[in-house]
Design an enzyme around this catalytic site. Sequence first.
Site, mmCIF file in Angstrom:
data_model
loop_
_atom_site.group_PDB
_atom_site.id
_atom_site.type_symbol
_atom_site.label_atom_id
_atom_site.label_comp_id
_atom_site.label_asym_id
_atom_site.label_seq_id
_atom_site.Cartn_x
_atom_site.Cartn_y
_atom_site.Cartn_z
ATOM 1 N N HIS A 82 38.792 48.560 30.154
ATOM 2 C CA HIS A 82 38.165 47.206 30.703
ATOM 3 C C HIS A 82 39.068 45.993 31.531
ATOM 4 O O HIS A 82 37.985 46.151 32.355
ATOM 5 C CB HIS A 82 37.641 46.159 29.726
ATOM 6 C CG HIS A 82 36.722 45.283 29.997
ATOM 7 N ND1 HIS A 82 35.328 45.401 30.647
ATOM 8 C CD2 HIS A 82 36.851 44.205 30.166
ATOM 9 C CE1 HIS A 82 34.664 44.658 30.103
ATOM 10 N NE2 HIS A 82 35.881 43.356 30.025
ATOM 11 N N TYR A 111 29.793 31.856 28.322
ATOM 12 C CA TYR A 111 29.562 32.802 26.902
ATOM 13 C C TYR A 111 28.393 32.219 27.119
ATOM 14 O O TYR A 111 27.721 32.761 25.912
ATOM 15 C CB TYR A 111 30.665 33.271 25.138
ATOM 16 C CG TYR A 111 30.839 34.258 26.165
ATOM 17 C CD1 TYR A 111 30.806 36.098 25.880
ATOM 18 C CD2 TYR A 111 32.712 34.208 26.407
ATOM 19 C CE1 TYR A 111 31.976 37.132 26.211
ATOM 20 C CE2 TYR A 111 33.541 34.869 27.156
ATOM 21 C CZ TYR A 111 32.594 36.545 26.229
ATOM 22 O OH TYR A 111 34.153 37.707 27.041
ATOM 23 N N ASP A 116 33.395 42.457 34.153
ATOM 24 C CA ASP A 116 33.597 42.149 33.285
ATOM 25 C C ASP A 116 32.705 40.905 33.421
ATOM 26 O O ASP A 116 31.251 41.135 34.158
ATOM 27 C CB ASP A 116 34.967 41.230 32.464
ATOM 28 C CG ASP A 116 34.784 40.629 30.965
ATOM 29 O OD1 ASP A 116 34.672 41.607 30.303
ATOM 30 O OD2 ASP A 116 34.272 39.163 31.664
#
Length: 488
Positions: free
Chosen positions: A464, A407, A262
């Site tokens: 993930h 982000y 990630d």
Amino acid sequence: MGKKDKQNVKSAKDKKEGKENAKDSKKSSGCWNVILLTSTVMSILLSIAAFQLYSCVTHVPELPAIDLNEYWGPKDTVIKDTSIRPYRIVFTDTMQEEIRHLFEMYRRLEKPRSFNETGWSYGVNSEGFIEFFTEWIFTYSFRERAKFLNKFDHFMTNVQGLDIHFMHVKPKVDNKNVKVVPLLLLHGWPGSIREFYETIPRLITPKKGYKFVFEVIVPSLPGFIYSQAATRPGLSTLKIAVIMRNLMHRLGHKNFYVQGGDFGHSVGSHMATLFPKEVLGFHTNLPANFSKYAYLTWILGSIWPSFVAGEQVDRMYPVADKIKFFLEEFGYMHLQMTKPDTIGIALQDSPVGLASYILDRFMVFTDPANKNRLEGGLDKYYSINKLLDNIMLYWATGSITTAMRLYKESLASSDVEQIMASIPTPVPTWALRLKHELVHHPDFILRWKYPNLVGTSAADYGGHFAAFERPKAFADSVFLAVKTFRRE
């Protein structure tokens, strides 16, 4: 009609047919000329496009200018303390009273029920979540879980103005032939250091057939959990890479291995690119090349998927299905890239809201088929305590907003990220490919960024959150990768 007249008629007819044949021949020749011209033009255009793509892929831009000591703390206070301080996780009595009060408020609310037979396709299923919530109220022991979270040694040190939290776990090795090597483990969102608790004991335990074992350093990324957040915008994954490198230097490690998934993948990849003489090897469980040319190749590959994707064809194609999945499941990313503070207020106001938001990501990113199950498939892959520990770390620290800001910083630094994606790193790299990872790329695309890709571990399972979901497979892959890096 006389013989001569018949001959004249036949001659006229032959002349007419000859003219028509000549006309048809000329027309046919014209069509072939058009086809030939079109093919030539198309070939030229495709050649130019291929050359442009080749030039772009092979062109290596200059590294962005990086300040190795950029200060991210309060401007009016320059902290020069380089000490390493022991730290302990505590779920305070006040926090427990507050969260139980909020639990009771939620329990009394009239709650809308999910549609029958929709699973989690509309989001968190009400029936599946109520089972999770019930476990949280009646089974989760704050005191025992805090004790569990402190099973490894925690520390705090100030790096570039920010207090950085990390776990530092050293192996106990009696065999002098077994070398201890440093390994930096990097998490992402909405994960945390909790992802690695089940895999750490495997990494610090000598393994048969291996002449080394790991000394593990697991930091909380800046703004996550117990690590302090930046006081101004701009702390992107590239600049976090510098902080993580300086942390390793603080601990006395000038050479080390890096593992990431990630956001941890991005940070680790940047570390390998910026500091190739310090990073001994890079292991990733998000094996992807995030350059625009990699995505262009993926899209063009839909013309001949098996040629581009090879054995990964079912994980990369059809493009339409993948785009549909991204559009359906990545709305959270758009929100966090644009208004992280807005959603952060809502999530920090309610532990139940925070839990549902995080659980939804774990549900679908572990296995997209989970959305068709009432319980979201979470009990199939994780214990309730594992999921709650991760949620509680966010809640207890009030860090969900500052964590989501990464982000926004990633979007703001997208031009620099593309430059970094175009700079190959010579560092030995290993890819762990699990079936339900969000992005898949074949080796030839990975090698545009990681030309020294020395091997891969592939599995027909997993998603993930590799270390969190599959600690044994994760540890085995890391061991194998480092053994290959070391050429043992």
